[in-house]
Design a protein around this motif. Structure first.
Motif, short mmCIF file in Angstrom:
data_model
loop_
_atom_site.label_atom_id
_atom_site.label_comp_id
_atom_site.label_asym_id
_atom_site.label_seq_id
_atom_site.Cartn_x
_atom_site.Cartn_y
_atom_site.Cartn_z
N GLU A 183 20.50 -20.35 12.86
CA GLU A 183 19.47 -19.62 12.30
C GLU A 183 19.41 -18.34 13.22
O GLU A 183 19.44 -18.06 14.42
N MET A 184 19.75 -17.02 12.31
CA MET A 184 19.58 -15.73 13.17
C MET A 184 18.46 -15.35 13.71
O MET A 184 17.16 -15.46 13.05
N ARG A 185 18.51 -14.86 15.02
CA ARG A 185 17.36 -14.49 15.82
C ARG A 185 17.70 -12.96 16.25
O ARG A 185 16.87 -12.41 17.23
N GLY A 186 18.82 -12.34 16.26
CA GLY A 186 18.93 -10.94 16.47
C GLY A 186 20.43 -10.39 15.59
O GLY A 186 21.05 -10.94 15.36
N ARG A 187 20.31 -8.90 15.99
CA ARG A 187 21.38 -8.24 15.41
C ARG A 187 22.04 -7.28 16.52
O ARG A 187 20.96 -6.25 16.66
N VAL A 188 23.18 -7.34 17.05
CA VAL A 188 23.77 -6.30 17.79
C VAL A 188 25.20 -5.64 17.40
O VAL A 188 25.72 -6.27 16.81
N ALA A 189 25.32 -4.44 18.06
CA ALA A 189 26.69 -4.01 17.85
C ALA A 189 27.43 -4.26 19.05
O ALA A 189 26.79 -4.49 20.43
N ILE A 190 28.70 -4.28 19.14
CA ILE A 190 29.39 -4.60 20.61
C ILE A 190 30.54 -3.59 20.63
O ILE A 190 31.00 -3.24 19.61
N ASP A 261 19.19 -4.78 17.55
CA ASP A 261 18.30 -4.88 18.77
C ASP A 261 18.95 -4.58 20.15
O ASP A 261 18.21 -4.19 20.99
N ALA A 262 20.24 -4.19 19.95
CA ALA A 262 20.95 -3.79 21.21
C ALA A 262 22.35 -3.25 20.77
O ALA A 262 23.01 -3.72 19.81
N ILE A 263 22.77 -2.50 21.57
CA ILE A 263 24.42 -2.27 21.68
C ILE A 263 24.97 -2.98 22.96
O ILE A 263 24.47 -2.61 23.96
N ILE A 264 25.70 -4.16 22.67
CA ILE A 264 26.05 -4.70 23.77
C ILE A 264 27.52 -4.19 24.52
O ILE A 264 28.31 -3.92 23.75
N ILE A 265 27.56 -4.10 25.89
CA ILE A 265 28.81 -3.56 26.44
C ILE A 265 29.24 -4.59 27.41
O ILE A 265 28.44 -5.24 28.20
N THR A 266 30.45 -4.92 27.38
CA THR A 266 31.13 -6.03 28.46
C THR A 266 31.90 -5.56 29.39
O THR A 266 32.40 -5.99 30.16
N ALA A 267 31.97 -3.95 29.56
CA ALA A 267 32.70 -3.37 30.72
C ALA A 267 31.40 -2.39 31.19
O ALA A 267 31.04 -1.46 30.80
N SER A 268 31.21 -2.74 32.47
CA SER A 268 30.00 -2.15 33.02
C SER A 268 30.32 -0.75 33.29
O SER A 268 29.27 0.22 33.41
N GLY A 269 31.34 -0.07 33.51
CA GLY A 269 31.89 1.17 33.58
C GLY A 269 31.41 2.02 32.47
O GLY A 269 30.87 3.12 32.43
N CYS A 270 31.71 1.34 31.26
CA CYS A 270 31.30 1.93 30.06
C CYS A 270 29.84 2.06 29.81
O CYS A 270 29.31 2.92 29.28
N GLY A 271 29.36 1.00 30.26
CA GLY A 271 27.79 0.83 30.19
C GLY A 271 27.08 1.78 30.81
O GLY A 271 26.17 2.45 30.20
N GLU A 289 18.09 13.76 20.56
CA GLU A 289 17.33 12.64 20.09
C GLU A 289 17.86 11.43 19.89
O GLU A 289 17.54 10.26 20.28
N LYS A 290 19.02 11.56 19.09
CA LYS A 290 19.97 10.32 18.65
C LYS A 290 20.61 9.62 19.84
O LYS A 290 20.48 8.67 20.06
N ALA A 291 21.22 10.61 20.93
CA ALA A 291 21.73 9.99 22.08
C ALA A 291 20.81 9.37 22.94
O ALA A 291 21.19 8.21 23.41
N ALA A 292 19.56 9.90 23.04
CA ALA A 292 18.48 9.12 23.86
C ALA A 292 18.17 7.70 23.38
O ALA A 292 18.17 6.70 23.77
N ARG A 293 18.41 7.72 21.85
CA ARG A 293 18.07 6.51 21.31
C ARG A 293 18.90 5.35 21.37
O ARG A 293 18.88 4.15 21.93
N ILE A 294 20.24 5.80 21.45
CA ILE A 294 21.51 5.17 21.60
C ILE A 294 21.33 4.45 23.32
O ILE A 294 21.66 3.29 23.56
N SER A 295 21.17 5.46 23.87
CA SER A 295 21.09 4.97 25.30
C SER A 295 20.11 3.83 25.75
O SER A 295 20.34 2.91 26.60
N ALA A 296 19.00 3.99 24.94
CA ALA A 296 18.00 2.94 25.22
C ALA A 296 18.25 1.75 24.64
O ALA A 296 17.72 0.42 25.24
N LEU A 297 19.10 1.83 23.66
CA LEU A 297 19.42 0.30 23.11
C LEU A 297 20.73 -0.15 24.08
O LEU A 297 21.10 -1.39 23.86
N ALA A 298 21.45 0.44 24.77
CA ALA A 298 22.64 -0.07 25.35
C ALA A 298 22.33 -1.06 26.49
O ALA A 298 21.35 -0.89 27.05
N LYS A 299 22.95 -2.11 26.30
CA LYS A 299 22.76 -3.25 27.24
C LYS A 299 24.09 -3.93 27.75
O LYS A 299 24.79 -4.26 26.99
#
Length: 436
Positions: A183-190, A261-271, A289-299
């Motif tokens: 069952e779906m509990r979230g949606r992310v980009a990677i 819900d988040a932008i998932i990053i698996t390389a901490s240098g990129c994060g 404004e858009k860049a600040a929103r993206i930065s807030a979503l990055a995890k």
């Protein structure tokens, strides 16, 4: 620190920002104790405090960079250990970013240095070109011993770092939507990344498998490019900002299509860089404004996984030495989540001594500064091996590539071990390996 910038100089927003950063430095020298280059070289100008003096003098006098300034700034790993240590809150990261951009605009490097940096900037951010370069490295490897001249050392370092086996392209790197298995509990980009999908596609494969198994829809968006870290740390500001804008556009489209819900990053240098998009693009009225929103979503992937209720699992009985990448612990201030996840997944986790010191990878540092990088790698590997682990875990592809050239102990991304612990297959690197 007292500064003497003119009113005219301070009309430049980059200079104004650097002036505020410089004023916070109180010359205490705490940063020297945790700076890898100062610990290795013992030169005050190869410490953050020393570099701050050089940057202040250069910017305050409005002069072009010279060979001495460039040498000491180039030796900086941007590991940001000094930022963690500093009691005064000196924002060294953005100060050295400004210095590098100033160097790029005002200093003409020696010919071979320009050639090397140009090749790196033209190849590493592009997976297709990078894959071709690694294939060519297989042919050029026998020539490594002939590259002893200082100007050729970076090319010898490239050949030494190039893997003997290049993994096949992964279907997980292609644009797609990976549906959740429950069952779906979230949606992310990677973030697919640039070097990582060529060097080790198993990392994102593990992340996507694990996330979809626990109910997360994972999107690999169309049009994504390199995060910009590699060229950003070379001072190529416009190239880095172009990459940032392209990615902001890609992820904003995904937000508008189905939400994220988040932008998932698996390389901490990129994060670390993506979390700084809001700052990098703050002066761009179309993107701030858009860049600040993206930065807030990055995890970071471990940061996001720590927010989920993961199922119980059976202990694997393995001892893991956890190497905290500089971009993870100093850049993003993520220190406990990866270790807590590994412990909860049944692994015994050990912290190597001097964990705050860089392994010497640092983007292209192990290519451009191979001697210092080798010294730091040897120190890091020695501290890791003392813990007698079965396996090493970390969260950055650069660290994985660097440390793997110095030890026979298998080194994996943290998420590969977590995927295995929570129902995935044993990672390829551990198959057939004698584990305790």
């Amino acid at each position: 620190m007292q500064t003497n910038f003119t009113a005219e100089q301070l009309t430049d927003p980059h200079v104004a920002e650097s002036e505020k950063i410089l004023r916070k430095c109180v010359h205490c020298g705490f940063c020297t104790a945790t700076c890898p280059t100062y610990v290795t070289l013992g030169n005050e100008l190869d410490s953050p405090r020393g570099r701050i003096y050089l940057i202040k003098d250069m910017l305050e006098n409005g002069r072009a960079a010279d060979a001495e300034v460039v040498m000491h700034i180039d030796r900086c790993l941007s590991c940001l250990a000094c930022v963690t240590t500093c009691p005064s809150g000196v924002d060294y990261m953005h100060l050295v970013d400004h210095a590098r951009a100033h160097i790029e605009k005002t200093y003409k490097r020696p010919f071979m240095n320009r050639v090397t940096r140009g090749i790196l900037a033209a190849v590493l951010p592009y997976p297709g070109r990078f894959r071709l370069a690694l294939k060519l490295a297989q042919v050029g490897r026998p020539l490594k011993g002939l590259m002893r001249a200082p100007a050729l050392k970076p090319f010898a370092a490239m050949l030494a770092l190039a893997p003997r086996h290049i993994p096949a392209p992964s279907p997980f790197s292609r644009p797609a939507v990976h549906a959740p298995k429950v069952e779906m509990r979230g949606r992310v980009a990677i973030l697919s990344g640039c070097a990582q999908p060529v060097l080790d596609p198993a990392i994102n494969e593990a992340a996507i498998r694990l996330l979809t198994r626990v109910g997360i829809e994972v999107v690999t968006p169309l049009g994504e490019v390199c995060c910009g870290s590699l060229v950003h740390h070379m001072g190529r500001e416009e190239q880095a900002l172009a990459s940032a804008r392209a990615n902001v556009d890609v992820w904003m489209r995904e937000i508008e299509k189905g939400g994220l819900d988040a932008i998932i990053i698996t390389a901490s240098g990129c994060g670390t860089t993506i979390k700084d998009y809001g700052h990098m693009l703050r002066l761009d009225t179309a993107y701030a404004e858009k860049a600040a929103r993206i930065s807030a979503l990055a995890k970071d992937v471990t940061e996001y996984l720590a927010s989920l209720d993961l199922p119980a699992t059976m202990p694997k009985g393995l001892t893991v030495a956890y190497h905290s990448a500089c971009s993870m612990q100093h850049g993003q201030k993520i220190t406990m989540a990866p270790k807590q996840l590994l412990k909860a997944a049944g692994f015994t986790v050990r912290d190597p001594a001097e964990g705050h010191l860089c392994c010497g990878s640092a983007g292209t540092y192990n290519i451009m500064q191979p001697d210092i990088s080798e010294a730091l790698k040897a120190r890091k590997v020695k501290n890791i091996e003392v813990t007698k682990p079965d396996v090493i875990a970390t969260g950055n592809i650069g660290c994985i590539t660097q440390i793997a050239t110095g030890t026979a102990i298998p080194i994996l991304h943290t998420v590969e071990l977590l995927d295995w612990a929570y129902g995935g297959d044993i990672p390829q690197k551990l198959r057939g390996f004698p584990l305790a």
